[in-house]
Design a protein around this motif. Structure first.
Motif, PDB file in Angstrom:
ATOM      1  N   ALA A  76      43.023  29.470  30.656  1.00 20.93           N
ATOM      2  CA  ALA A  76      42.916  29.759  32.092  1.00 20.93           C
ATOM      3  C   ALA A  76      41.482  30.163  32.421  1.00 20.93           C
ATOM      4  CB  ALA A  76      43.906  30.854  32.492  1.00 20.93           C
ATOM      5  N   ILE A 118      46.443  29.843  44.715  1.00 21.80           N
ATOM      6  CA  ILE A 118      46.391  29.634  43.262  1.00 21.80           C
ATOM      7  C   ILE A 118      47.701  29.925  42.528  1.00 21.80           C
ATOM      8  CG2 ILE A 118      45.192  30.254  41.128  1.00 21.80           C
ATOM      9  CD1 ILE A 118      42.748  30.991  42.754  1.00 21.80           C
ATOM     10  N   GLY A 119      48.417  30.962  42.910  1.00 19.68           N
ATOM     11  CA  GLY A 119      49.581  31.306  42.086  1.00 19.68           C
ATOM     12  C   GLY A 119      50.449  32.392  42.671  1.00 19.68           C
ATOM     13  N   PHE A 133      41.170  38.993  35.085  1.00 17.41           N
ATOM     14  CA  PHE A 133      42.500  38.831  35.668  1.00 17.41           C
ATOM     15  C   PHE A 133      43.118  40.221  35.747  1.00 17.41           C
ATOM     16  CE2 PHE A 133      41.608  34.816  33.506  1.00 17.41           C
ATOM     17  CZ  PHE A 133      41.964  33.875  34.469  1.00 17.41           C
ATOM     18  N   VAL A 171      45.698  35.858  44.329  1.00 20.19           N
ATOM     19  CA  VAL A 171      45.901  34.426  44.059  1.00 20.19           C
ATOM     20  C   VAL A 171      47.020  33.794  44.886  1.00 20.19           C
ATOM     21  CG1 VAL A 171      45.033  34.706  41.707  1.00 20.19           C
ATOM     22  CG2 VAL A 171      47.514  34.704  42.114  1.00 20.19           C
ATOM     23  N   GLN A 172      47.772  34.604  45.633  1.00 22.16           N
ATOM     24  CA  GLN A 172      48.993  34.053  46.235  1.00 22.16           C
ATOM     25  C   GLN A 172      48.751  33.152  47.442  1.00 22.16           C
ATOM     26  OE1 GLN A 172      47.923  37.110  46.500  1.00 22.16           O
ATOM     27  NE2 GLN A 172      48.712  38.217  48.258  1.00 22.16           N
ATOM     28  N   CYS A 187      48.722  30.405  37.280  1.00 21.89           N
ATOM     29  CA  CYS A 187      47.341  30.153  37.735  1.00 21.89           C
ATOM     30  C   CYS A 187      46.681  29.110  36.822  1.00 21.89           C
ATOM     31  CB  CYS A 187      46.507  31.432  37.696  1.00 21.89           C
ATOM     32  SG  CYS A 187      47.015  32.678  38.888  1.00 21.89           S
TER      33      CYS A 187
END
Ligand code: PLP
Length: 359
Positions: free
Chosen positions: A53, A197-198, A71, A193-194, A247
Motif C-alpha cells: 500500500a 480511497i477507502g 496510515f 480516506v472515506q 485502500c
C-alpha cells in the motif's frame, strides 16, 4: 443484486472491482485460511499488504524519499489537533478559511497556540476561493493551513497560496488521488480516506521528514505524535488493518487505470458533463464561482427549497441517491469521486434534463 448511483459526499462510492475482490478474499485471504480482519497485523501476510500500500501510493503520487507516509486512525478531524500539537513549534499558524472543515481545523488550533485567519470566503457562503497571492503571512508562522477541496461548498484551489516560504499543510480529504500532485510544494498533505480511497476511520498523512520531531507541544500523547507512527511503520499499535487493505486495493485499481494523470482526465470529463448542463439549464444552477469549481463535489440548486426536495425525492426513486445538499448550502450536491463511473453522471444529467422538461 442491484447497485445504485451513489453521489454521497462521504463515505462514498468505491470501485466495484475492489469491492468484488474484497468479497472474494473475505473468507480466505490468499490461502491464509482467514480474512484480513482476523489476521495479526504482525503477520507476514499483513506486512506485505501495508508495504505494498505504501509503495503504491508513493508511485501514484511520486512521493519523494524525504517524505513519510503514515496510515493513522481518527479520520481527518483528529488531524485538526495533531497538526498544531506536532507542528506549532513557535505556537503560531496561519489558516485560510474556505469552509467548515478549514474553520474546524482553525478553531481546534486556537486551543494550542495563536491561529490566525489570514483569509476567508465566509462573506459569500464559501462559494469562492480568496485571492491568496499576497496574504499577510505571519513572520513566525510554523505553517499555512488550507482545505484544498471544500467538500461541502464545492470549491477547489486551482493555485496553491503564496505561503511566503512557510510550510503548507493541506487537507485533501475530498480530492485525494483525483489528480497528479507536486508533493514538494507541501510540508504535509493529509486526508481522511472515506471520500475517495477507502473505508472511514483511516487517515493518510504525507509529511516531510524534518517536520517529524520530538519537539512537540508539552502533553502531546504518544499516539498523537507523528514520530510515534513514523518510527513504527504506522504500526505502533494495531492499525486500522482492514481499512488499509481496502485502500491498497484502490491504489492498485488506480495504477491499473493509468494513474493520476488518467484519473484527472476522466474526472474533468465527468465534471464537464454536469457543469455544462448546469450552465445551460433554466431550472438548475451551480452555486460556485466558475473558476473555483471542484471536480469532485458539485453543489446546485433550483432556487426553490420545495422544488429541490421534490427533485431529490424523484432522483432517489430513479436510483440516483444521496443528492441532498449539505444543510448549510441547501439544494443538491453531486459528489463524483474517482469511482463514480461516467455513465452515472451521463444518466444523472439525462434524468435532470427530462425532469426540467416536465416541471
Ligand atoms: C469529510 C472531511 C473531513 C472530516 O473527515 P472525518 O474523517 O470524518 O474526520 C475533513 N476535511 C474534509 C475536507 C472532509 O471532506
Amino acid at each position: 443484486m442491484s447497485r445504485v448511483y451513489n453521489f454521497s459526499a462521504g463515505p462514498a462510492v468505491l470501485p466495484e472491482s475492489v469491492l468484488q475482490e474484497a468479497a472474494d478474499e473475505m473468507l480466505d485471504y490468499r490461502g491464509t485460511g482467514m480474512s484480513v480482519m482476523e489476521m495479526s497485523h504482525r503477520s507476514k501476510a499483513y506486512q506485505t499488504i501495508i508495504d505494498e500500500a505504501e509503495a503504491d501510493i508513493r508511485t501514484l503520487m511520486g512521493i519523494p524519499d524525504n517524505y513519510k507516509v503514515l496510515f493513522m486512525q481518527g479520520g481527518a478531524s483528529q488531524q485538526f489537533a495533531m497538526i498544531p500539537m506536532n507542528l506549532m513549534k513557535n505556537k503560531v499558524a496561519d489558516y485560510i478559511i474556505t469552509g467548515q472543515w478549514a474553520k474546524k481545523a482553525y478553531q481546534e488550533a486556537k486551543m494550542y497556540g495563536q491561529a490566525n485567519a489570514v483569509a476567508s470566503s465566509a462573506d459569500k457562503t464559501f462559494s469562492y476561493i480568496p485571492d491568496c497571492s499576497d496574504l499577510p503571512i505571519s513572520e513566525n508562522a510554523d505553517y499555512v493551513y488550507i482545505c484544498e477541496n471544500n467538500t461541502i461548498y464545492g470549491t477547489k484551489y486551482w493555485q496553491l497560496p503564496n505561503t511566503k516560504g512557510k510550510d503548507l499543510v493541506s487537507d485533501v480529504s475530498s480530492c485525494f488521488l483525483s489528480e497528479p500532485v507536486d508533493v514538494t510544494k507541501y510540508g504535509m498533505i493529509y486526508g481522511g480516506v472515506q471520500k475517495n480511497i477507502g473505508p472511514a476511520g483511516v487517515v493518510i498523512a504525507i509529511i516531510r521528514e524534518d517536520l517529524i520531531t520530538e519537539d512537540v507541544l508539552p502533553g502531546t500523547p504518544t499516539m498523537l505524535r507523528y514520530k510515534t507512527h513514523a518510527d513504527n511503520g504506522s504500526m505502533y499499535n494495531t492499525p486500522p488493518a482492514y481499512g488499509i487493505y481496502i485502500c491498497g486495493k484502490v491504489f492498485k485499481w488506480l495504477l491499473r487505470n493509468g494513474g493520476l494523470t488518467e484519473m484527472k482526465a476522466y474526472n474533468e470529463k465527468k465534471a464537464a458533463i454536469l457543469y455544462d448542463y448546469l450552465d445551460s439549464s433554466k431550472l438548475f444552477h451551480g452555486t460556485v464561482v466558475k473558476k473555483d469549481r471542484s471536480l469532485m463535489n458539485v453543489p446546485f440548486v433550483t432556487g426553490d427549497a420545495e422544488l429541490d426536495a421534490k427533485f431529490v425525492k424523484a432522483a432517489t426513486e430513479a436510483g440516483f441517491v444521496n443528492l441532498k445538499g449539505h444543510r448549510t448550502v441547501g439544494g443538491m450536491r453531486a459528489s463524483i469521486y474517482n469511482a463514480m463511473p461516467i455513465e452515472g453522471v451521463e444518466k444523472l444529467v439525462a434524468f435532470m434534463e427530462n425532469y426540467e422538461k416536465k416541471v
